[in-house]
Design a protein around this motif. Structure first.
Motif, mmCIF file in Angstrom:
data_model
loop_
_atom_site.group_PDB
_atom_site.id
_atom_site.type_symbol
_atom_site.label_atom_id
_atom_site.label_comp_id
_atom_site.label_asym_id
_atom_site.label_seq_id
_atom_site.Cartn_x
_atom_site.Cartn_y
_atom_site.Cartn_z
ATOM 1 N N UNK A 16 0.160 12.449 11.683
ATOM 2 C CA UNK A 16 -1.211 12.296 12.282
ATOM 3 C C UNK A 16 -2.160 13.188 11.505
ATOM 4 N N UNK A 17 -2.970 12.597 11.049
ATOM 5 C CA UNK A 17 -4.158 12.792 10.318
ATOM 6 C C UNK A 17 -5.760 12.457 10.831
ATOM 7 N N UNK A 21 -1.734 8.578 11.058
ATOM 8 C CA UNK A 21 -2.787 8.032 12.210
ATOM 9 C C UNK A 21 -3.716 8.679 12.361
ATOM 10 N N UNK A 22 -4.851 8.327 12.844
ATOM 11 C CA UNK A 22 -6.629 9.239 12.867
ATOM 12 C C UNK A 22 -6.238 9.255 14.216
ATOM 13 N N UNK A 72 0.793 -1.249 0.544
ATOM 14 C CA UNK A 72 -0.324 -0.016 0.035
ATOM 15 C C UNK A 72 0.901 1.417 -0.223
ATOM 16 N N UNK A 73 0.048 2.518 -0.199
ATOM 17 C CA UNK A 73 1.322 3.658 -0.570
ATOM 18 C C UNK A 73 0.345 4.363 0.988
ATOM 19 N N UNK A 74 -0.730 4.024 1.573
ATOM 20 C CA UNK A 74 -0.827 4.702 3.344
ATOM 21 C C UNK A 74 -0.818 3.740 4.024
ATOM 22 N N UNK A 75 -1.063 3.758 5.042
ATOM 23 C CA UNK A 75 -2.409 3.485 6.405
ATOM 24 C C UNK A 75 -2.719 3.905 6.970
ATOM 25 N N UNK A 76 -3.926 3.983 6.983
ATOM 26 C CA UNK A 76 -5.070 5.110 8.120
ATOM 27 C C UNK A 76 -4.961 3.894 9.129
ATOM 28 N N UNK A 77 -4.261 4.314 10.463
ATOM 29 C CA UNK A 77 -4.562 3.488 10.739
ATOM 30 C C UNK A 77 -5.739 3.798 12.384
#
Lengths: 312, 312
Positions: B141-142, B119-120, B86-91
């Protein structure tokens, strides 16, 4: 002013606007666009003379939002003429206690006994401005939120329930959303909330957490958008899962209290003021205040149209 | 899931969703609706199994807003499978420091070296969750704002500018509005603002100035509506007349500081909690949380459509 297509106002009611600045313009446009006749007075002759022309801008915006009323505007030479025979006086004098008291006293002496006296005061309270009145039960504070002809909120406080109910009905006739205070309070509700939020917004800039523009963008694309459809208390009811606000308060209340303790108490030092002024210059990106206001109004009008569609 | 009309994602990019709760659902729907393939993992088998069905609700709302992408959703049995390629992992793991650190460590061990780890996290900071990582510069952090598929804000913080720029581009591809923090901070920007506002909203109820419902209505029809189009700082620029923010700070800055001093510091005592719970019951007027959420989403979707129209 649309005198040509003059139609009767609701029950031919007339309203007085006392104080013909920016707030007075918005109020006049609202009453005219909803069919009330408006009698306006300002002690400054220059302000009074240009009033008719200045009311056209907010009036055109209300027309765009679908208001079709066509009240008649009369600018009077004396306060007594303005308030004669009206059902409500909307007072928008400068925020100065002795001046407000004197103006309200003069209004009371000249207006019909049945008329509601409504003050647009933002910075002052009912208790600040009522002491010199002979019949203070007739006075309500009716605080609009800038720009008043577009933002629906009117915050109401008065001591006579029947008068407040009458005032509410009149403001609802204008498509306003009146909200009642149970107790006289500095900043009413909305400016208290706005002041609390801005304090933290200043703190975030002062602490170097984010730039002015980033703070404004976060608000507009985040909590601001959400608060345009759900109130702050209700947000926590929905944030509590199936247990709602009770569950939220029980499980996350203590962490909110800790968060409150970590919020800032900034000072408006010269450095902080400079950071705010620089940040605004960056955010404005060369746009004049007039252009920024036009952008705000355009977006507000769109948001209001969307609300109408949502209401069906 | 729209597997039938499967189209290629932007450059066939795949995204991993780690943690399949409410936030994970919204993120998955956003990525799918914008053409990314999504690989999702949750250690709780029950949560993982129902994920595909649950993603349909936010996905349908994004379709209503015009998103036409049709990525492919795969729910994997291991975290390693989810993050492969993957290009991005949203945790979106629970807000627990040791747990987050362990999950991020496992992500790092299994994801491509080039992948961004986002990270959400809402309650924690970058510094709280990064210490165990071998390459912390990959972590950002996103923080999205609930409901994340509708509210455009994503608050970003990371220590590597190039990585933050890449993350910004990906979130912009989803129609999000990323906002950057210059410094790691508890509550990022938006939750700090929300917390500051709610403190005063609680104070107003605790002091008996107004009811829960009145406070919420004042916000939604007043400052909330305005903050959905103009930020808090810009409001004072426009409130300063032709002199803008400089004039405002010079002439009204001291009165704001006085106002700040008059704001409340409420405690969430049993009495205050009871007033909030009673007030919400009155405001909800028998509507279930599900109904209130549906009402919020309906209004948000309308507000977002209006923004699209305003953008032209």
């Amino acid at each position: 002013m649309p005198r040509g297509k003059r139609t009767v106002s609701p029950k031919n009611d007339s309203i007085a606007i006392v104080g013909c600045g920016l707030i007075g313009e918005s109020w006049a446009a609202l009453f005219l666009a909803h069919g009330y006749n408006v009698r306006a007075f300002d002690p400054n002759q220059e302000t009074a003379e240009g009033f008719g022309a200045r009311v056209n801008r907010p009036l055109a915006q209300l027309r765009e939002l679908g208001a079709t009323g066509a009240g008649c505007l009369t600018v009077t030479e004396t306060l007594a003429e303005a308030v004669a025979g009206v059902v409500l006086i909307q007072e928008n004098a400068p925020e100065n206690i002795p001046l407000k008291r004197a103006v309200l006293r003069e209004i009371e002496e000249n207006a019909p006994q049945s008329a509601i006296i409504a003050s647009s005061t933002s910075a002052l309270t009912w208790s600040d401005i009522s002491p010199d009145l002979q019949w203070p039960h007739r006075l309500v504070t009716a605080h609009p939120f800038n720009p008043p002809h577009l933002v629906p909120l009117v915050e109401l406080y008065g001591i006579d329930n029947a008068i407040v109910v009458q005032a509410e009905a009149i403001y609802r006739n204008l498509g306003r959303h009146p909200v009642r205070l149970k107790k006289d309070a500095v900043g009413h509700i909305a400016n208290r909330l706005a002041s609390a939020l801005w304090r933290e917004a200043v703190h975030i800039v002062a602490e170097g957490i984010a730039d002015v523009e980033a703070v404004d963008a976060a608000l507009v694309h985040g909590p601001g958008l959400r608060w345009s459809v759900v109130g702050a208390h209700m947000v926590y009811h929905l944030g509590g899962g199936t247990g709602g606000i009770s569950h939220y308060l029980q499980h996350l209340g203590p962490s909110q209290v800790r968060r409150w303790q970590s919020l800032g108490s900034p000072d408006l030092t010269p450095e902080v003021c400079a950071a705010l002024i620089d940040g605004i210059a960056q955010e404005a990106a060369g746009r004049s205040i007039e252009e920024l206001e036009a952008d705000r109004d355009f977006k507000l009008i769109n948001a209001l149209k969307a609300r109408e569609i949502a209401r069906g």
